[in-house]
Design a protein around this motif. Structure first.
Motif, PDB file in Angstrom:
ATOM      1  N   UNK A  53       0.861  -1.284  -0.235  1.00  0.00           N
ATOM      2  CA  UNK A  53      -0.146   0.047  -0.038  1.00  0.00           C
ATOM      3  C   UNK A  53       1.041   1.301  -0.047  1.00  0.00           C
ATOM      4  N   UNK A  54       0.333   2.406   0.395  1.00  0.00           N
ATOM      5  CA  UNK A  54       0.864   3.539   0.558  1.00  0.00           C
ATOM      6  C   UNK A  54       0.514   4.183   2.124  1.00  0.00           C
ATOM      7  N   UNK A  55       1.310   5.326   2.098  1.00  0.00           N
ATOM      8  CA  UNK A  55       0.708   6.097   3.337  1.00  0.00           C
ATOM      9  C   UNK A  55      -0.503   6.450   3.679  1.00  0.00           C
ATOM     10  N   UNK A  56      -1.373   6.484   2.401  1.00  0.00           N
ATOM     11  CA  UNK A  56      -2.720   6.702   2.572  1.00  0.00           C
ATOM     12  C   UNK A  56      -3.398   5.445   3.277  1.00  0.00           C
ATOM     13  N   UNK A  57      -3.080   4.159   2.974  1.00  0.00           N
ATOM     14  CA  UNK A  57      -3.591   2.907   3.385  1.00  0.00           C
ATOM     15  C   UNK A  57      -2.618   1.843   3.135  1.00  0.00           C
ATOM     16  N   UNK A  58      -2.373   1.029   4.298  1.00  0.00           N
ATOM     17  CA  UNK A  58      -1.326  -0.207   4.064  1.00  0.00           C
ATOM     18  C   UNK A  58      -1.577  -1.305   4.864  1.00  0.00           C
ATOM     19  N   UNK A 163       0.492  15.511  -2.956  1.00  0.00           N
ATOM     20  CA  UNK A 163       1.779  15.148  -3.309  1.00  0.00           C
ATOM     21  C   UNK A 163       2.442  14.124  -2.747  1.00  0.00           C
ATOM     22  N   UNK A 164       2.119  13.827  -1.390  1.00  0.00           N
ATOM     23  CA  UNK A 164       2.782  12.818  -0.817  1.00  0.00           C
ATOM     24  C   UNK A 164       2.318  11.346  -1.490  1.00  0.00           C
ATOM     25  N   UNK A 165       1.028  11.249  -1.577  1.00  0.00           N
ATOM     26  CA  UNK A 165       0.596   9.967  -2.399  1.00  0.00           C
ATOM     27  C   UNK A 165       1.191   9.808  -3.809  1.00  0.00           C
ATOM     28  N   UNK A 166       1.237  11.110  -4.526  1.00  0.00           N
ATOM     29  CA  UNK A 166       1.759  11.178  -5.767  1.00  0.00           C
ATOM     30  C   UNK A 166       3.186  10.806  -6.001  1.00  0.00           C
ATOM     31  N   UNK A 167       3.785  11.101  -4.959  1.00  0.00           N
ATOM     32  CA  UNK A 167       5.377  10.937  -4.954  1.00  0.00           C
ATOM     33  C   UNK A 167       5.660   9.436  -4.782  1.00  0.00           C
ATOM     34  N   UNK A 169       3.652   7.196  -5.654  1.00  0.00           N
ATOM     35  CA  UNK A 169       3.259   6.290  -6.877  1.00  0.00           C
ATOM     36  C   UNK A 169       4.260   6.625  -8.158  1.00  0.00           C
ATOM     37  N   UNK A 170       4.769   7.789  -8.067  1.00  0.00           N
ATOM     38  CA  UNK A 170       5.659   7.986  -8.928  1.00  0.00           C
ATOM     39  C   UNK A 170       7.127   7.318  -8.840  1.00  0.00           C
ATOM     40  N   UNK A 171       7.367   7.055  -7.447  1.00  0.00           N
ATOM     41  CA  UNK A 171       8.382   6.136  -7.357  1.00  0.00           C
ATOM     42  C   UNK A 171       8.424   4.833  -7.630  1.00  0.00           C
ATOM     43  N   UNK A 172       7.203   4.094  -7.753  1.00  0.00           N
ATOM     44  CA  UNK A 172       6.826   3.002  -8.005  1.00  0.00           C
ATOM     45  C   UNK A 172       6.605   2.886  -9.671  1.00  0.00           C
TER      46      UNK A 172
END
Length: 305
Positions: A53-58, A163-167, A169-172
């Motif tokens: 997941x991400x920092x939004x939900x994991x 931008x936190x979630x977008x960063x 996802x961008x790294x992935x």
């Protein structure tokens, strides 16, 4: 103020405590931010799925759910009742940050924080003016607006531009446009508004500040009588308005920094050559007696609530 006011920020602390101790909490924060980021990237990058997941939900180790309570609240307002695991995850995160301080997330976890810290360093290095400063309540209004938009559109509105979630996802999946957003935040903080994003705009920080308003973990100016007015703590603090009530208080004024805006980043502790500040808990209202006094430190009369 003393002549030391015009020395480079933190220089006296480096000379007094050594470079490592003068950057201790900064280094620990960077290690913490990198640790959390790597945990999320181990799966997509190397197939080691400790966290999904991400920092939004994991989901950690397939057992521990963690959900951003701000995302959870948007989901509820949008009319989408999340699964039980998401609710449990939101409750866990909510309790944790309510105890240790909501904006600890901003300084110890958020991957955008190094970007804004870098912008602040460059802003100060270039000697630029403070720039446009929105009112401090702006991020609260943005937070409320996000919740209203979620309700009207039936979406988790902030996640569309977060931008936190977008960063993450961008790294992935590849940065692409994400680089532009990160650069925009950096340039905004350098040339438009000093520390503008985190201190005045980001609704996530506003939400976590509300969560941690009665948190246990606090910074205290317990040794405030030793302050020599070098102003280094004000120079490095991302929310420097929180310092004065604790540092300049007299008599029964508590030395604790109780403002929910404080991120507990520890930089004031790092750069203070006189060791004025320390981490403690919200019930520790003791101060160090002035050098000429032989009286033992006494608890303050005011209640730190």
């Amino acid at each position: 103020m003393t002549a030391r006011t015009h020395m480079p920020v933190g220089q006296e602390a480096i000379a007094t405590k050594g470079w490592l101790n003068a950057h201790k909490y900064l280094l620990l924060r960077r290690a913490s931010q990198l640790f959390f980021l790597v945990l999320f990237l181990l799966g997509p990058w190397f197939g080691i799925w400790i966290v999904q997941g991400t920092l939004a939900g994991s989901l950690t180790l397939g057992v521990l759910p963690l959900t951003d309570p701000f995302v959870f609240l948007q989901s509820l307002i949008a009319g989408h009742w999340p699964e039980l695991t998401a609710a449990i995850g939101a409750a866990i995160v909510l309790v944790a940050y309510a105890l240790i301080g909501g904006r600890v997330y901003c300084s110890w976890v958020c991957p955008i924080n190094p970007v804004t810290d870098g912008a602040h360093w460059l802003h100060r290095k270039l000697g630029l003016q403070k720039g446009w400063q929105p009112k401090r309540g702006t991020r609260l209004w943005i937070m409320v607006t996000v919740l209203i938009v979620s309700g009207l559109t039936g979406t988790i509105a902030w996640e569309l531009v977060n931008p936190i979630t977008m960063l993450h996802r961008g790294l992935v999946f590849g940065m692409g446009f994400v680089w532009a957003m990160v650069a925009a935040i950096f340039l905004f903080d350098v040339f438009v508004s000093r520390q503008g994003w985190c201190s005045h705009v980001c609704p996530v920080g506003a939400f976590y500040g509300l969560i941690g308003s009665k948190a246990m973990l606090r910074v205290s100016a317990a040794n405030r009588t030793a302050c020599d007015d070098c102003m280094d703590c004000y120079a490095v603090c991302p929310e420097n308005h929180v310092i004065s009530p604790a540092l300049k208080g007299k008599g029964s004024d508590t030395p604790l920094i109780l403002s929910p805006d404080c991120t507990n980043c520890g930089r004031c502790i790092d750069v203070c050559a006189e060791d004025v500040f320390k981490f403690t808990h919200r019930f520790d209202a003791l101060t160090v007696a002035p050098p000429e006094s032989t009286a033992a430190p006494q608890p303050r009369a005011s209640r730190p609530f």
